[in-house]
Design a protein around this motif. Structure first.
Motif, PDB file in Angstrom:
ATOM      1  N   ALA A   4       2.511   6.582   8.231  1.00  0.00           N
ATOM      2  CA  ALA A   4       3.189   5.808   7.187  1.00  0.00           C
ATOM      3  C   ALA A   4       2.188   5.000   6.371  1.00  0.00           C
ATOM      4  CB  ALA A   4       4.224   4.873   7.820  1.00  0.00           C
ATOM      5  N   TYR A   5       1.033   4.694   6.958  1.00  0.00           N
ATOM      6  CA  TYR A   5       0.032   3.936   6.228  1.00  0.00           C
ATOM      7  C   TYR A   5      -0.693   4.779   5.179  1.00  0.00           C
ATOM      8  CZ  TYR A   5       0.760   0.368   9.793  1.00  0.00           C
ATOM      9  OH  TYR A   5       1.328  -0.577  10.619  1.00  0.00           O
ATOM     10  N   LEU A   6      -0.412   6.085   5.166  1.00  0.00           N
ATOM     11  CA  LEU A   6      -0.953   6.956   4.126  1.00  0.00           C
ATOM     12  C   LEU A   6      -0.160   6.862   2.826  1.00  0.00           C
ATOM     13  CD1 LEU A   6      -1.772  10.210   6.139  1.00  0.00           C
ATOM     14  CD2 LEU A   6      -3.418   8.773   4.933  1.00  0.00           C
ATOM     15  N   LEU A   7       0.982   6.197   2.853  1.00  0.00           N
ATOM     16  CA  LEU A   7       1.852   6.137   1.681  1.00  0.00           C
ATOM     17  C   LEU A   7       1.144   5.635   0.426  1.00  0.00           C
ATOM     18  CD1 LEU A   7       4.710   6.403   0.476  1.00  0.00           C
ATOM     19  CD2 LEU A   7       5.163   4.060   1.265  1.00  0.00           C
ATOM     20  N   PRO A   8       0.330   4.572   0.477  1.00  0.00           N
ATOM     21  CA  PRO A   8      -0.319   4.093  -0.756  1.00  0.00           C
ATOM     22  C   PRO A   8      -1.206   5.130  -1.420  1.00  0.00           C
ATOM     23  CG  PRO A   8      -0.498   2.460   0.995  1.00  0.00           C
ATOM     24  CD  PRO A   8       0.022   3.708   1.627  1.00  0.00           C
ATOM     25  N   LEU A   9      -1.667   6.134  -0.637  1.00  0.00           N
ATOM     26  CA  LEU A   9      -2.562   7.143  -1.187  1.00  0.00           C
ATOM     27  C   LEU A   9      -1.873   8.016  -2.229  1.00  0.00           C
ATOM     28  CD1 LEU A   9      -5.484   8.108  -0.794  1.00  0.00           C
ATOM     29  CD2 LEU A   9      -4.638   9.718   0.922  1.00  0.00           C
ATOM     30  N   ILE A  10      -0.551   8.073  -2.204  1.00  0.00           N
ATOM     31  CA  ILE A  10       0.188   8.919  -3.136  1.00  0.00           C
ATOM     32  C   ILE A  10      -0.005   8.443  -4.574  1.00  0.00           C
ATOM     33  CG2 ILE A  10       2.490   9.740  -3.782  1.00  0.00           C
ATOM     34  CD1 ILE A  10       3.322   9.401  -0.891  1.00  0.00           C
ATOM     35  N   LEU A  41       3.946   1.994  -9.108  1.00  0.00           N
ATOM     36  CA  LEU A  41       4.513   0.684  -8.796  1.00  0.00           C
ATOM     37  C   LEU A  41       5.560   0.788  -7.696  1.00  0.00           C
ATOM     38  CD1 LEU A  41       4.876  -2.329  -9.363  1.00  0.00           C
ATOM     39  CD2 LEU A  41       6.435  -1.729 -11.228  1.00  0.00           C
ATOM     40  N   LEU A  42       6.394   1.818  -7.756  1.00  0.00           N
ATOM     41  CA  LEU A  42       7.396   2.022  -6.704  1.00  0.00           C
ATOM     42  C   LEU A  42       6.726   2.280  -5.351  1.00  0.00           C
ATOM     43  CD1 LEU A  42      10.060   4.253  -8.518  1.00  0.00           C
ATOM     44  CD2 LEU A  42      10.168   1.800  -8.040  1.00  0.00           C
ATOM     45  N   VAL A  43       5.653   3.058  -5.374  1.00  0.00           N
ATOM     46  CA  VAL A  43       4.906   3.328  -4.140  1.00  0.00           C
ATOM     47  C   VAL A  43       4.321   2.031  -3.585  1.00  0.00           C
ATOM     48  CG1 VAL A  43       2.863   4.468  -3.182  1.00  0.00           C
ATOM     49  CG2 VAL A  43       4.395   5.727  -4.713  1.00  0.00           C
ATOM     50  N   ALA A  44       3.785   1.182  -4.469  1.00  0.00           N
ATOM     51  CA  ALA A  44       3.201  -0.084  -4.028  1.00  0.00           C
ATOM     52  C   ALA A  44       4.258  -0.992  -3.398  1.00  0.00           C
ATOM     53  CB  ALA A  44       2.532  -0.787  -5.207  1.00  0.00           C
ATOM     54  N   VAL A  45       5.422  -1.071  -4.033  1.00  0.00           N
ATOM     55  CA  VAL A  45       6.499  -1.901  -3.480  1.00  0.00           C
ATOM     56  C   VAL A  45       6.969  -1.340  -2.140  1.00  0.00           C
ATOM     57  CG1 VAL A  45       8.852  -2.716  -3.852  1.00  0.00           C
ATOM     58  CG2 VAL A  45       7.213  -2.713  -5.754  1.00  0.00           C
ATOM     59  N   THR A  46       7.103  -0.016  -2.055  1.00  0.00           N
ATOM     60  CA  THR A  46       7.505   0.616  -0.793  1.00  0.00           C
ATOM     61  C   THR A  46       6.461   0.377   0.298  1.00  0.00           C
ATOM     62  OG1 THR A  46       8.644   2.337  -2.059  1.00  0.00           O
ATOM     63  CG2 THR A  46       8.258   2.762   0.273  1.00  0.00           C
ATOM     64  N   SER A  47       5.190   0.422  -0.080  1.00  0.00           N
ATOM     65  CA  SER A  47       4.112   0.154   0.879  1.00  0.00           C
ATOM     66  C   SER A  47       4.193  -1.265   1.407  1.00  0.00           C
ATOM     67  CB  SER A  47       2.746   0.384   0.214  1.00  0.00           C
ATOM     68  OG  SER A  47       2.614   1.725  -0.220  1.00  0.00           O
ATOM     69  N   PHE A  48       4.559  -2.197   0.530  1.00  0.00           N
ATOM     70  CA  PHE A  48       4.749  -3.573   0.986  1.00  0.00           C
ATOM     71  C   PHE A  48       5.882  -3.647   2.004  1.00  0.00           C
ATOM     72  CE2 PHE A  48       6.583  -7.862   0.497  1.00  0.00           C
ATOM     73  CZ  PHE A  48       5.462  -8.620   0.796  1.00  0.00           C
ATOM     74  N   LEU A 115      -6.735   1.592  -7.793  1.00  0.00           N
ATOM     75  CA  LEU A 115      -5.779   1.675  -6.685  1.00  0.00           C
ATOM     76  C   LEU A 115      -6.437   2.246  -5.429  1.00  0.00           C
ATOM     77  CD1 LEU A 115      -2.592   2.958  -8.559  1.00  0.00           C
ATOM     78  CD2 LEU A 115      -2.945   0.699  -7.566  1.00  0.00           C
ATOM     79  N   MET A 116      -7.325   3.216  -5.610  1.00  0.00           N
ATOM     80  CA  MET A 116      -8.045   3.767  -4.461  1.00  0.00           C
ATOM     81  C   MET A 116      -8.980   2.724  -3.856  1.00  0.00           C
ATOM     82  SD  MET A 116      -8.420   6.462  -2.574  1.00  0.00           S
ATOM     83  CE  MET A 116      -7.865   7.880  -3.536  1.00  0.00           C
ATOM     84  N   LEU A 117      -9.590   1.939  -4.725  1.00  0.00           N
ATOM     85  CA  LEU A 117     -10.540   0.928  -4.262  1.00  0.00           C
ATOM     86  C   LEU A 117      -9.872  -0.096  -3.357  1.00  0.00           C
ATOM     87  CD1 LEU A 117     -13.281  -0.720  -6.421  1.00  0.00           C
ATOM     88  CD2 LEU A 117     -11.800  -2.169  -5.065  1.00  0.00           C
ATOM     89  N   VAL A 118      -8.700  -0.594  -3.752  1.00  0.00           N
ATOM     90  CA  VAL A 118      -8.083  -1.713  -3.021  1.00  0.00           C
ATOM     91  C   VAL A 118      -7.456  -1.277  -1.700  1.00  0.00           C
ATOM     92  CG1 VAL A 118      -7.673  -2.981  -5.147  1.00  0.00           C
ATOM     93  CG2 VAL A 118      -5.870  -1.503  -4.248  1.00  0.00           C
ATOM     94  N   GLN A 119      -7.312   0.038  -1.456  1.00  0.00           N
ATOM     95  CA  GLN A 119      -6.717   0.485  -0.204  1.00  0.00           C
ATOM     96  C   GLN A 119      -7.700   1.217   0.704  1.00  0.00           C
ATOM     97  OE1 GLN A 119      -4.240   4.296  -0.557  1.00  0.00           O
ATOM     98  NE2 GLN A 119      -4.197   3.572  -2.677  1.00  0.00           N
ATOM     99  N   SER A 120      -8.954   1.326   0.292  1.00  0.00           N
ATOM    100  CA  SER A 120      -9.938   2.091   1.055  1.00  0.00           C
ATOM    101  C   SER A 120     -10.208   1.451   2.411  1.00  0.00           C
ATOM    102  CB  SER A 120     -11.248   2.200   0.267  1.00  0.00           C
ATOM    103  OG  SER A 120     -11.051   2.900  -0.935  1.00  0.00           O
ATOM    104  N   ASP A 121     -10.401   2.297   3.413  1.00  0.00           N
ATOM    105  CA  ASP A 121     -10.737   1.810   4.753  1.00  0.00           C
ATOM    106  C   ASP A 121     -12.035   2.422   5.255  1.00  0.00           C
ATOM    107  OD1 ASP A 121     -10.103   0.120   6.932  1.00  0.00           O
ATOM    108  OD2 ASP A 121      -9.458   1.856   8.108  1.00  0.00           O
TER     109      ASP A 121
END
Length: 511
Positions: A4-10, A41-48, A115-121
């Motif tokens: 589920a933590y892969l969701l922001p990657l979409i 934006l919808l993906v970001a809100v869902t990720s939250f 967006l990729m930058l702020v979620q990179s691990d």
């Protein structure tokens, strides 16, 4: 469930695909871009929502590992929201432009890289997104490539970005050596234990350099004031989104940053000086967008100073507030003419004397101290108290106006209410931010001798500037004040010196 933590990657994947389609499509580019941004934006809100339901975590260690915590979730929502608004605006702003499709494609690609930058691990992934953001932004800065101003600004931005890229690569290389891994979650976990090999201390220094370069800090700030040859949507995306990458880098590695107190002191000095320098120059600018650019330089300096003081929740709050404000300011820059006109309106309501200024600052500080008591004054860190004092200085000028002999009593009463609201708002937001980010950022450490020196230096510097601003009406007509204004209007010629350093002066105006 960790998938589920892969969701922001979409979100960035969708925007990159849209960028490819926009280059080839002349008919549906605006609908595609706006739809992709809204989907992000919808993906970001869902990720939250996933974060609230499952708690912080990271995706399985795959090709593109992602990290979802409160920092990344807030940044995902902020970047995607600003990106959506900017792309909606650009659809009308560039209507009829022959190269509208490629422009939108580069905008989508820039948004995707942020967006990729702020979620990179992973360090490699974050580094690649860091470099990609600069590359795509360079394309947007040269949208009107035949303009000499665009060429000059892009050249300076190119030099600064490459230096920043080198610093990031060096920092990540040293972090990987020091902790034996490139996974950011593992690095942060190790740093929380206080593990600080010598290579990590050097890495923190390079992280600071990279952040300062990315955030247009003194003395490499000049490029940001000259990128006005691009369409307004680019300015909005740059000032409300991309410029925050330096601050995000410091926040992401906050647990590592606190391991190097001398580096944090360096951030306080450079950030604080840039905030004062940018604020002074901003007040002398007549062009709307140039004034907004200097405002961004000053605001980023203040945010960098907050990171140096280890006030990470407040720095994140500053990024969010500044991004929303600056996006609105650029997209409504026509209305900003009135704001800049107000800044340059000759003479205040009244000319305060020394006694009025002294009383104003004393009352402002007393109000601040009084309201600090209900919020647990004794439990607040010295850095938090100092930052609040700096902010309350901004209200003291209005108080001085209200206490001047020619000013009406109702103005004084109104400005006292402003002071109360400012102090109450600061402590409310500070308490809420620290509570929300308690598990994300390290606690502000107790100040030692070095930290106390930086605190005194910061409060003293901002206090002196605030007093000087309040007393300025008394000096406005003196020759030295007029000469100083001329120098300030030209940014004290720091940009001209940097132009020569990067050979920007050699450009010739094209016909």
């Amino acid at each position: 469930m960790t998938t589920a933590y892969l969701l922001p990657l979409i979100a960035p994947i969708a925007l990159l695909l849209t960028a490819v389609l926009c280059v080839r499509s002349e008919k549906w580019w605006s609908q595609l871009a706006e739809g992709a941004a809204f989907f992000a934006l919808l993906v970001a809100v869902t990720s939250f929502g996933v974060l609230i339901w499952m708690g912080p975590g990271a995706s399985p260690y795959l090709i593109l590992p992602t990290r979802l915590d409160l920092l990344s979730a807030i940044m995902l929502m902020l970047v995607s929201f600003v990106g959506w608004i900017v792309l909606r605006y650009a659809a009308t702003y560039l209507d009829g432009e022959p190269r509208q499709g490629p422009f939108t494609a580069w905008m989508c690609a820039t948004l995707a890289s942020v967006l990729m930058l702020v979620q990179s691990d992973h360090l490699i992934q974050l580094g690649a997104a860091w470099i990609a953001t600069s590359f795509f932004l360079q394309k947007l800065l040269l949208f009107y490539a035949d303009r000499t101003g665009a060429q000059r600004a892009a050249r300076k931005k190119f030099v600064v970005s490459r230096l920043s890229d080198i610093a990031v690569i060096a920092a990540f290389f040293l972090l990987a050596i020091g902790y034996g891994t490139g996974n950011i979650s593992e690095i942060i976990s190790a740093a929380k234990t206080g593990n600080a090999p010598q290579t990590v201390v050097w890495a923190v220094g390079f992280l600071a350099i990279a952040a300062l370069l990315k955030s247009a800090q003194f003395p490499t700030h000049g490029w940001l004031t000259e990128v006005m040859e691009t369409p307004t949507p680019v300015s909005a995306l740059l000032h409300a989104g991309v410029i925050n990458a330096g601050g995000f880098l410091l926040l992401r590695f906050a647990d590592v940053l606190v391991l190097a107190p001398w580096v944090m002191a360096f951030l306080v000095m450079i950030g604080g000086f840039t905030a004062l320098f940018g604020g002074i120059v901003m007040l002398t600018q007549s062009a709307v967008k140039t004034s907004l650019a200097w405002s961004t330089i000053a605001q980023m300096g203040f945010m960098i100073m907050q990171c140096g003081l280890a006030l990470f929740p407040l720095a994140l709050l500053h990024i969010v507030a500044h991004s929303l404000y600056k996006a609105h300011a650029f997209l409504s820059s026509g209305g900003a003419v009135r704001i800049v006109t107000d800044l340059h309106r000759p003479g205040p309501i009244a000319v305060p004397n020394v006694w009025a200024v002294t009383k104003a600052f004393a009352i402002a500080i007393a109000i601040y101290a009084l309201l600090a008591v209900p919020f647990g004054f004794a439990d607040k860190s010295a850095q938090t108290i100092a930052l609040g004092a700096i902010l309350i200085f901004g209200v003291a000028y209005l108080l001085a106006q209200g206490m001047a002999g020619a000013a009406p009593y109702r103005l004084m009463r109104k400005t006292v209410m402003y002071s109360l609201a400012a102090a109450l708002g600061y402590f409310t937001l500070q308490t809420g931010a620290e509570w929300a980010m308690a598990e994300t950022f390290p606690a502000t450490p107790q100040p030692g001798a070095l930290e106390w020196t930086m605190i005194v230096l910061a409060v003293g510097s901002f206090g002196l500037i605030a007093v000087a601003q309040a007393m300025l009406p008394l000096w406005a007509h003196k020759p030295w004040a007029r000469h100083l204004r001329i120098h300030a209007t030209n940014g004290f010629y720091v940009t001209a010196a940097f132009d020569r350093l990067v050979w920007a002066w050699s450009l010739r105006k094209s016909v």
